[in-house]
Design an enzyme around this catalytic site. Structure first.
Site, mmCIF file in Angstrom:
data_model
loop_
_atom_site.group_PDB
_atom_site.id
_atom_site.type_symbol
_atom_site.label_atom_id
_atom_site.label_comp_id
_atom_site.label_asym_id
_atom_site.label_seq_id
_atom_site.Cartn_x
_atom_site.Cartn_y
_atom_site.Cartn_z
ATOM 1 N NE ARG A 29 -2.250 -2.336 2.806
ATOM 2 C CZ ARG A 29 -2.685 -3.058 3.807
ATOM 3 N NH1 ARG A 29 -3.630 -2.614 4.576
ATOM 4 N NH2 ARG A 29 -2.175 -4.241 4.060
ATOM 5 C CB SER A 91 5.013 -6.262 8.359
ATOM 6 O OG SER A 91 4.417 -5.007 8.498
ATOM 7 C CG ASP A 145 2.604 -5.509 10.759
ATOM 8 O OD1 ASP A 145 3.346 -5.744 11.726
ATOM 9 O OD2 ASP A 145 2.140 -6.408 10.023
HETATM 10 C C1 GLC Z 1 5.489 -11.621 10.673
HETATM 11 C C2 GLC Z 1 6.623 -10.603 10.721
HETATM 12 C C3 GLC Z 1 6.327 -9.510 11.725
HETATM 13 C C4 GLC Z 1 4.983 -8.891 11.389
HETATM 14 C C5 GLC Z 1 3.908 -9.964 11.359
HETATM 15 C C6 GLC Z 1 2.534 -9.423 10.990
HETATM 16 O O1 GLC Z 1 5.430 -12.274 11.879
HETATM 17 O O2 GLC Z 1 7.845 -11.251 11.033
HETATM 18 O O3 GLC Z 1 7.345 -8.545 11.756
HETATM 19 O O4 GLC Z 1 4.667 -7.898 12.331
HETATM 20 O O5 GLC Z 1 4.254 -10.949 10.417
HETATM 21 O O6 GLC Z 1 2.542 -8.869 9.710
#
Ligand code: GLC
Length: 379
Positions: A29, A91, A145
Protein backbone atom coordinates in the site's frame (compact mmCIF):
# COMPACT_ATOMS: atom_id res chain seq x y z
CA UNK A 1 11.57 -8.52 21.32
CA UNK A 2 12.79 -5.26 19.76
CA UNK A 3 12.87 -1.57 20.53
CA UNK A 4 10.82 0.37 17.95
CA UNK A 5 12.39 3.72 18.98
CA UNK A 6 9.04 5.52 19.26
CA UNK A 7 9.95 8.59 21.28
CA UNK A 8 6.54 10.22 21.59
CA UNK A 9 2.97 9.98 20.39
CA UNK A 10 1.09 12.76 18.58
CA UNK A 11 0.60 15.94 20.61
CA UNK A 12 -1.49 18.11 18.28
CA UNK A 13 1.45 20.01 16.84
CA UNK A 14 2.06 17.85 13.77
CA UNK A 15 1.57 19.50 10.39
CA UNK A 16 2.15 18.60 6.75
CA UNK A 17 1.67 15.93 4.10
CA UNK A 18 3.37 12.61 4.73
CA UNK A 19 3.81 9.48 2.70
CA UNK A 20 3.47 6.02 4.20
CA UNK A 21 4.20 2.59 2.76
CA UNK A 22 2.96 -0.75 4.03
CA UNK A 23 4.81 -3.88 2.93
CA UNK A 24 4.11 -7.19 4.60
CA UNK A 25 1.27 -9.24 3.15
CA UNK A 26 0.32 -10.01 -0.40
CA UNK A 27 -0.35 -6.48 -1.51
CA UNK A 28 1.56 -3.35 -0.91
CA UNK A 29 0.00 0.00 0.00
CA UNK A 30 1.02 3.57 -0.72
CA UNK A 31 -0.68 6.15 1.50
CA UNK A 32 -0.69 9.92 1.56
CA UNK A 33 -1.93 11.68 4.68
CA UNK A 34 -2.42 15.34 5.36
CA UNK A 35 -2.24 16.49 8.98
CA UNK A 36 -3.11 19.93 10.34
CA UNK A 37 -2.42 20.62 14.02
CA UNK A 38 -2.39 16.93 14.78
CA UNK A 39 -5.71 16.21 13.00
CA UNK A 40 -6.12 14.11 9.84
CA UNK A 41 -7.43 16.32 7.05
CA UNK A 42 -7.15 13.90 4.21
CA UNK A 43 -5.92 10.41 3.48
CA UNK A 44 -5.53 8.51 0.24
CA UNK A 45 -4.67 4.82 0.00
CA UNK A 46 -3.81 2.76 -3.06
CA UNK A 47 -3.16 -0.98 -3.18
CA UNK A 48 -0.53 -2.44 -5.51
CA UNK A 49 -0.37 -6.18 -6.23
CA UNK A 50 3.17 -7.45 -5.93
CA UNK A 51 4.02 -9.58 -9.00
CA UNK A 52 4.61 -13.19 -7.93
CA UNK A 53 8.20 -13.40 -9.15
CA UNK A 54 9.23 -10.50 -6.87
CA UNK A 55 8.59 -12.63 -3.78
CA UNK A 56 11.69 -14.68 -4.52
CA UNK A 57 13.88 -12.67 -6.90
CA UNK A 58 16.79 -10.44 -5.85
CA UNK A 59 15.55 -8.06 -3.09
CA UNK A 60 16.58 -4.89 -4.92
CA UNK A 61 13.94 -5.68 -7.56
CA UNK A 62 11.26 -5.62 -4.87
CA UNK A 63 12.52 -2.21 -3.70
CA UNK A 64 12.52 -0.98 -7.31
CA UNK A 65 8.89 -2.06 -7.63
CA UNK A 66 8.08 -0.13 -4.43
CA UNK A 67 9.81 3.01 -5.74
CA UNK A 68 7.99 2.82 -9.09
CA UNK A 69 4.66 2.35 -7.29
CA UNK A 70 5.26 5.50 -5.20
CA UNK A 71 5.98 7.45 -8.37
CA UNK A 72 2.84 6.07 -10.03
CA UNK A 73 0.78 7.02 -6.96
CA UNK A 74 2.08 10.60 -6.79
CA UNK A 75 2.10 11.23 -10.55
CA UNK A 76 -1.52 10.08 -10.85
CA UNK A 77 -2.46 12.70 -8.29
CA UNK A 78 -0.30 15.44 -9.80
CA UNK A 79 1.56 15.49 -6.50
CA UNK A 80 5.06 14.42 -7.58
CA UNK A 81 6.77 17.82 -7.57
CA UNK A 82 7.33 18.47 -3.90
CA UNK A 83 9.22 17.06 -0.93
CA UNK A 84 7.77 14.39 1.36
CA UNK A 85 8.90 12.72 4.55
CA UNK A 86 8.04 9.04 4.34
CA UNK A 87 7.31 6.42 7.01
CA UNK A 88 7.84 2.80 5.97
CA UNK A 89 5.94 -0.05 7.60
CA UNK A 90 8.16 -3.04 6.97
CA UNK A 91 6.51 -6.09 8.53
CA UNK A 92 9.38 -8.52 8.74
CA UNK A 93 11.90 -9.30 11.45
CA UNK A 94 14.39 -6.47 11.78
CA UNK A 95 16.71 -5.05 14.35
CA UNK A 96 16.29 -1.32 14.86
CA UNK A 97 19.30 0.70 15.93
CA UNK A 98 17.39 3.97 15.55
CA UNK A 99 14.01 4.93 14.06
CA UNK A 100 15.71 5.16 10.63
CA UNK A 101 18.28 2.38 11.01
CA UNK A 102 16.47 -0.92 10.60
CA UNK A 103 18.59 -3.96 9.86
CA UNK A 104 16.56 -6.62 8.10
CA UNK A 105 17.27 -9.93 9.88
CA UNK A 106 15.12 -12.49 8.01
CA UNK A 107 12.13 -12.96 5.74
CA UNK A 108 8.83 -14.50 6.81
CA UNK A 109 5.44 -15.26 5.18
CA UNK A 110 5.81 -15.68 1.37
CA UNK A 111 9.01 -13.70 0.84
CA UNK A 112 12.51 -15.07 0.42
CA UNK A 113 14.33 -12.48 -1.74
CA UNK A 114 18.11 -12.86 -1.58
CA UNK A 115 20.65 -10.06 -1.19
CA UNK A 116 19.00 -7.81 1.38
CA UNK A 117 19.33 -9.59 4.74
CA UNK A 118 21.69 -7.72 7.07
CA UNK A 119 21.09 -4.43 5.23
CA UNK A 120 19.41 -1.24 6.37
CA UNK A 121 15.85 -1.17 5.07
CA UNK A 122 15.84 2.64 4.91
CA UNK A 123 18.95 2.71 2.71
CA UNK A 124 17.59 0.02 0.41
CA UNK A 125 14.40 2.00 -0.09
CA UNK A 126 16.12 5.40 -0.43
CA UNK A 127 18.54 3.98 -3.05
CA UNK A 128 15.67 2.48 -5.06
CA UNK A 129 13.80 5.82 -4.99
CA UNK A 130 16.92 7.58 -6.28
CA UNK A 131 17.66 4.89 -8.85
CA UNK A 132 14.16 4.59 -10.28
CA UNK A 133 12.42 7.95 -9.79
CA UNK A 134 12.92 11.71 -9.75
CA UNK A 135 11.02 12.05 -6.49
CA UNK A 136 12.21 14.16 -3.57
CA UNK A 137 11.55 11.84 -0.62
CA UNK A 138 13.27 11.43 2.75
CA UNK A 139 12.63 8.07 4.38
CA UNK A 140 12.59 9.28 7.98
CA UNK A 141 11.34 6.20 9.83
CA UNK A 142 10.99 2.46 9.50
CA UNK A 143 8.36 0.79 11.63
CA UNK A 144 6.65 -2.54 12.10
CA UNK A 145 2.92 -3.03 11.35
CA UNK A 146 1.94 -3.64 14.98
CA UNK A 147 3.68 -0.44 16.12
CA UNK A 148 2.08 1.57 13.31
CA UNK A 149 -1.30 0.12 14.33
CA UNK A 150 -0.70 1.07 17.96
CA UNK A 151 0.28 4.64 17.03
CA UNK A 152 -2.74 4.91 14.74
CA UNK A 153 -5.04 3.47 17.43
CA UNK A 154 -3.67 5.97 19.99
CA UNK A 155 -4.76 8.78 17.70
CA UNK A 156 -8.39 7.71 18.33
CA UNK A 157 -8.11 6.37 21.87
CA UNK A 158 -5.43 7.37 24.35
CA UNK A 159 -6.01 4.16 26.33
CA UNK A 160 -4.52 2.16 23.47
CA UNK A 161 -1.64 0.07 24.84
CA UNK A 162 -1.49 -2.98 22.56
CA UNK A 163 -1.08 -3.10 18.78
CA UNK A 164 -2.11 -6.46 17.33
CA UNK A 165 -1.79 -7.79 13.80
CA UNK A 166 -3.86 -10.75 12.73
CA UNK A 167 -3.50 -10.99 8.99
CA UNK A 168 -1.14 -12.90 6.73
CA UNK A 169 1.25 -12.90 9.69
CA UNK A 170 0.75 -12.35 13.40
CA UNK A 171 2.51 -10.06 15.84
CA UNK A 172 1.94 -7.67 18.73
CA UNK A 173 3.54 -4.79 20.55
CA UNK A 174 2.61 -3.32 23.91
CA UNK A 175 3.54 -0.58 26.33
CA UNK A 176 5.88 -1.74 29.09
CA UNK A 177 7.32 0.01 32.12
CA UNK A 178 10.86 0.95 31.11
CA UNK A 179 12.15 -0.39 34.45
CA UNK A 180 10.98 -3.88 33.38
CA UNK A 181 12.92 -3.81 30.11
CA UNK A 182 16.36 -5.38 30.43
CA UNK A 183 17.24 -5.73 26.77
CA UNK A 184 17.81 -1.98 26.27
CA UNK A 185 18.12 1.10 28.46
CA UNK A 186 15.79 4.07 28.17
CA UNK A 187 16.34 6.64 30.89
CA UNK A 188 14.16 9.32 29.28
CA UNK A 189 10.77 7.63 29.55
CA UNK A 190 8.88 5.73 32.23
CA UNK A 191 7.12 3.61 29.58
CA UNK A 192 8.22 2.33 26.24
CA UNK A 193 6.72 0.34 23.36
CA UNK A 194 8.06 -3.18 22.86
CA UNK A 195 7.67 -5.19 19.64
CA UNK A 196 7.31 -8.84 20.55
CA UNK A 197 7.81 -10.53 17.17
CA UNK A 198 5.98 -13.43 18.84
CA UNK A 199 5.42 -15.28 15.56
CA UNK A 200 8.77 -16.91 16.36
CA UNK A 201 7.52 -18.13 19.76
CA UNK A 202 8.05 -21.87 19.97
CA UNK A 203 11.06 -22.02 17.65
CA UNK A 204 13.01 -23.41 20.62
CA UNK A 205 10.57 -26.32 20.97
CA UNK A 206 8.38 -25.03 23.83
CA UNK A 207 5.24 -25.36 21.70
CA UNK A 208 6.03 -28.87 20.45
CA UNK A 209 3.48 -30.33 22.87
CA UNK A 210 0.60 -28.72 20.97
CA UNK A 211 1.82 -29.09 17.41
CA UNK A 212 -0.07 -31.65 15.35
CA UNK A 213 1.16 -33.62 12.37
CA UNK A 214 -0.62 -31.07 10.16
CA UNK A 215 1.39 -28.23 11.71
CA UNK A 216 4.56 -30.10 10.79
CA UNK A 217 3.42 -30.66 7.22
CA UNK A 218 2.49 -26.97 6.86
CA UNK A 219 5.94 -26.02 8.14
CA UNK A 220 7.62 -28.38 5.67
CA UNK A 221 5.70 -26.81 2.80
CA UNK A 222 6.26 -23.21 3.95
CA UNK A 223 8.67 -20.78 2.30
CA UNK A 224 10.76 -20.20 5.42
CA UNK A 225 10.95 -23.58 7.15
CA UNK A 226 11.55 -24.59 10.81
CA UNK A 227 10.87 -21.11 12.09
CA UNK A 228 7.89 -18.90 13.07
CA UNK A 229 6.26 -21.84 14.85
CA UNK A 230 3.57 -19.81 16.63
CA UNK A 231 2.68 -17.80 13.53
CA UNK A 232 2.23 -21.00 11.53
CA UNK A 233 -0.36 -22.24 14.04
CA UNK A 234 -2.65 -19.25 13.69
CA UNK A 235 -1.92 -16.63 11.06
CA UNK A 236 -4.01 -16.12 7.92
CA UNK A 237 -1.33 -17.38 5.58
CA UNK A 238 -1.39 -20.80 7.22
CA UNK A 239 -4.97 -21.49 8.41
CA UNK A 240 -6.20 -22.57 4.98
CA UNK A 241 -3.17 -24.85 4.57
CA UNK A 242 -3.88 -26.46 7.96
CA UNK A 243 -7.49 -27.14 6.95
CA UNK A 244 -6.35 -28.57 3.64
CA UNK A 245 -3.84 -30.95 5.25
CA UNK A 246 -6.42 -32.16 7.79
CA UNK A 247 -8.92 -32.82 4.98
CA UNK A 248 -6.28 -34.73 3.00
CA UNK A 249 -5.76 -37.03 6.00
CA UNK A 250 -9.50 -37.53 6.39
CA UNK A 251 -9.77 -38.36 2.68
CA UNK A 252 -6.87 -40.84 2.95
CA UNK A 253 -8.67 -42.50 5.84
CA UNK A 254 -11.85 -42.80 3.76
CA UNK A 255 -13.76 -40.28 5.89
CA UNK A 256 -13.99 -37.40 3.42
CA UNK A 257 -14.87 -37.08 -0.26
CA UNK A 258 -16.13 -40.53 -0.98
CA UNK A 259 -18.19 -39.18 -3.87
CA UNK A 260 -21.89 -39.56 -3.02
CA UNK A 261 -24.66 -37.39 -4.56
CA UNK A 262 -25.47 -34.03 -2.95
CA UNK A 263 -28.18 -31.41 -2.59
CA UNK A 264 -27.86 -27.65 -2.84
CA UNK A 265 -27.68 -27.04 0.89
CA UNK A 266 -24.23 -26.01 2.12
CA UNK A 267 -23.73 -24.35 -1.23
CA UNK A 268 -20.82 -22.07 -0.29
CA UNK A 269 -18.75 -24.71 1.44
CA UNK A 270 -19.19 -27.05 -1.53
CA UNK A 271 -18.36 -24.28 -3.93
CA UNK A 272 -15.09 -23.59 -2.10
CA UNK A 273 -14.25 -27.30 -1.95
CA UNK A 274 -14.87 -27.82 -5.65
CA UNK A 275 -13.46 -24.59 -7.04
CA UNK A 276 -10.42 -24.05 -4.79
CA UNK A 277 -9.53 -27.61 -3.83
CA UNK A 278 -10.78 -28.96 -7.18
CA UNK A 279 -12.73 -31.76 -5.48
CA UNK A 280 -15.45 -33.56 -7.43
CA UNK A 281 -18.84 -34.83 -6.20
CA UNK A 282 -18.76 -33.00 -2.89
CA UNK A 283 -21.51 -34.32 -0.61
CA UNK A 284 -23.43 -32.62 2.22
CA UNK A 285 -21.43 -34.68 4.69
CA UNK A 286 -18.17 -33.56 3.09
CA UNK A 287 -19.25 -29.94 3.38
CA UNK A 288 -20.18 -30.43 7.06
CA UNK A 289 -16.87 -32.14 7.78
CA UNK A 290 -14.97 -29.29 6.08
CA UNK A 291 -16.94 -26.73 8.11
CA UNK A 292 -16.15 -28.64 11.30
CA UNK A 293 -12.41 -28.76 10.49
CA UNK A 294 -12.43 -25.01 9.67
CA UNK A 295 -14.17 -24.38 12.99
CA UNK A 296 -11.54 -26.36 14.91
CA UNK A 297 -8.60 -24.70 13.17
CA UNK A 298 -10.12 -21.23 13.66
CA UNK A 299 -10.94 -21.94 17.30
CA UNK A 300 -7.40 -23.07 18.03
CA UNK A 301 -6.03 -19.91 16.37
CA UNK A 302 -8.38 -17.66 18.37
CA UNK A 303 -7.53 -19.52 21.58
CA UNK A 304 -3.76 -19.26 21.10
CA UNK A 305 -3.97 -15.58 20.24
CA UNK A 306 -6.32 -14.91 23.16
CA UNK A 307 -3.96 -16.65 25.60
CA UNK A 308 -0.96 -14.51 24.67
CA UNK A 309 -3.08 -11.34 24.54
CA UNK A 310 -4.51 -12.16 28.00
CA UNK A 311 -0.97 -12.61 29.26
CA UNK A 312 -0.21 -9.03 28.16
CA UNK A 313 -3.38 -7.64 29.77
CA UNK A 314 -2.63 -9.41 33.04
CA UNK A 315 0.95 -8.21 32.97
CA UNK A 316 0.15 -4.55 32.15
CA UNK A 317 -2.67 -4.38 34.66
CA UNK A 318 -4.17 -1.08 33.37
CA UNK A 319 -7.59 0.30 34.35
CA UNK A 320 -8.58 -0.20 30.70
CA UNK A 321 -6.60 -1.32 27.68
CA UNK A 322 -7.70 -0.61 24.14
CA UNK A 323 -6.23 -3.12 21.69
CA UNK A 324 -5.70 -1.61 18.24
CA UNK A 325 -6.02 -4.39 15.64
CA UNK A 326 -5.37 -4.61 11.94
CA UNK A 327 -5.18 -7.57 9.61
CA UNK A 328 -7.45 -9.34 7.15
CA UNK A 329 -8.11 -12.39 9.32
CA UNK A 330 -9.40 -10.36 12.25
CA UNK A 331 -11.41 -8.05 10.01
CA UNK A 332 -12.99 -10.66 7.72
CA UNK A 333 -13.32 -13.85 9.80
CA UNK A 334 -16.95 -13.88 11.01
CA UNK A 335 -16.23 -15.41 14.43
CA UNK A 336 -12.71 -14.34 15.33
CA UNK A 337 -13.47 -11.15 17.21
CA UNK A 338 -16.40 -12.42 19.35
CA UNK A 339 -14.48 -15.60 20.09
CA UNK A 340 -11.42 -13.66 21.21
CA UNK A 341 -13.56 -11.40 23.40
CA UNK A 342 -14.97 -14.46 25.15
CA UNK A 343 -11.65 -16.25 25.51
CA UNK A 344 -9.82 -13.17 26.80
CA UNK A 345 -12.55 -12.57 29.38
CA UNK A 346 -11.94 -16.12 30.60
CA UNK A 347 -8.15 -15.83 30.64
CA UNK A 348 -7.74 -12.27 31.88
CA UNK A 349 -10.62 -12.22 34.36
CA UNK A 350 -11.62 -8.75 35.52
CA UNK A 351 -9.42 -6.93 33.00
CA UNK A 352 -11.22 -4.21 31.10
CA UNK A 353 -10.33 -4.20 27.41
CA UNK A 354 -11.81 -3.41 24.01
CA UNK A 355 -10.78 -3.94 20.40
CA UNK A 356 -10.35 -1.01 18.04
CA UNK A 357 -10.24 -2.28 14.48
CA UNK A 358 -8.13 0.07 12.39
CA UNK A 359 -8.61 -0.24 8.64
CA UNK A 360 -5.16 0.27 7.07
CA UNK A 361 -3.85 1.44 10.46
CA UNK A 362 -0.72 -0.64 9.86
CA UNK A 363 0.13 1.71 6.97
CA UNK A 364 -1.36 5.03 8.06
CA UNK A 365 0.38 4.70 11.42
CA UNK A 366 3.75 4.93 9.63
CA UNK A 367 2.62 8.30 8.25
CA UNK A 368 1.80 9.40 11.80
CA UNK A 369 5.21 8.27 13.02
CA UNK A 370 6.78 10.30 10.18
CA UNK A 371 4.72 13.34 11.29
CA UNK A 372 5.86 12.93 14.91
CA UNK A 373 9.51 12.61 13.83
CA UNK A 374 9.09 15.71 11.66
CA UNK A 375 7.63 17.69 14.57
CA UNK A 376 10.45 16.59 16.93
CA UNK A 377 13.10 17.52 14.34
CA UNK A 378 11.65 20.96 13.73
CA UNK A 379 10.97 21.90 17.34
C1 GLC B 1 5.49 -11.62 10.67
C2 GLC B 1 6.62 -10.60 10.72
C3 GLC B 1 6.33 -9.51 11.72
C4 GLC B 1 4.98 -8.89 11.39
C5 GLC B 1 3.91 -9.96 11.36
C6 GLC B 1 2.53 -9.42 10.99
O1 GLC B 1 5.43 -12.27 11.88
O2 GLC B 1 7.84 -11.25 11.03
O3 GLC B 1 7.35 -8.55 11.76
O4 GLC B 1 4.67 -7.90 12.33
O5 GLC B 1 4.25 -10.95 10.42
O6 GLC B 1 2.54 -8.87 9.71
Amino acid sequence: MTNPFIKELMNGKENGSFLALDLGGTNFRVILIQITDGIFDKEEVEYYNIPKHLFTEEGTKLYDFIAISIEHFLTNRGANNRHYDLGFTFSFPMHLEAIDVAIHTSWTKSFSCPGVIGKNVRELLSSAIQRKTNLDISVTCVTNDCIATLVYGSYFDKRCAIGLIMGTGNNACYIEKTSNIHKWKDTERSESAVVLEWGAFGDNGVLDFLRTKWDRIVDKKSVVKRTYTFEKCLAGKYLGCLVREALVTLAQEGLFCKGKAFTDELFYTKDVLSSYLELEDVTDDDARIAQYVCGLVSYRAALLLSLVTSMLLNRMDRPHCTIAVDGSLFVHHPRFKPLMELLIEQNAPGKSFSFLTTKDGSGKGAGLVASIENRIRNS
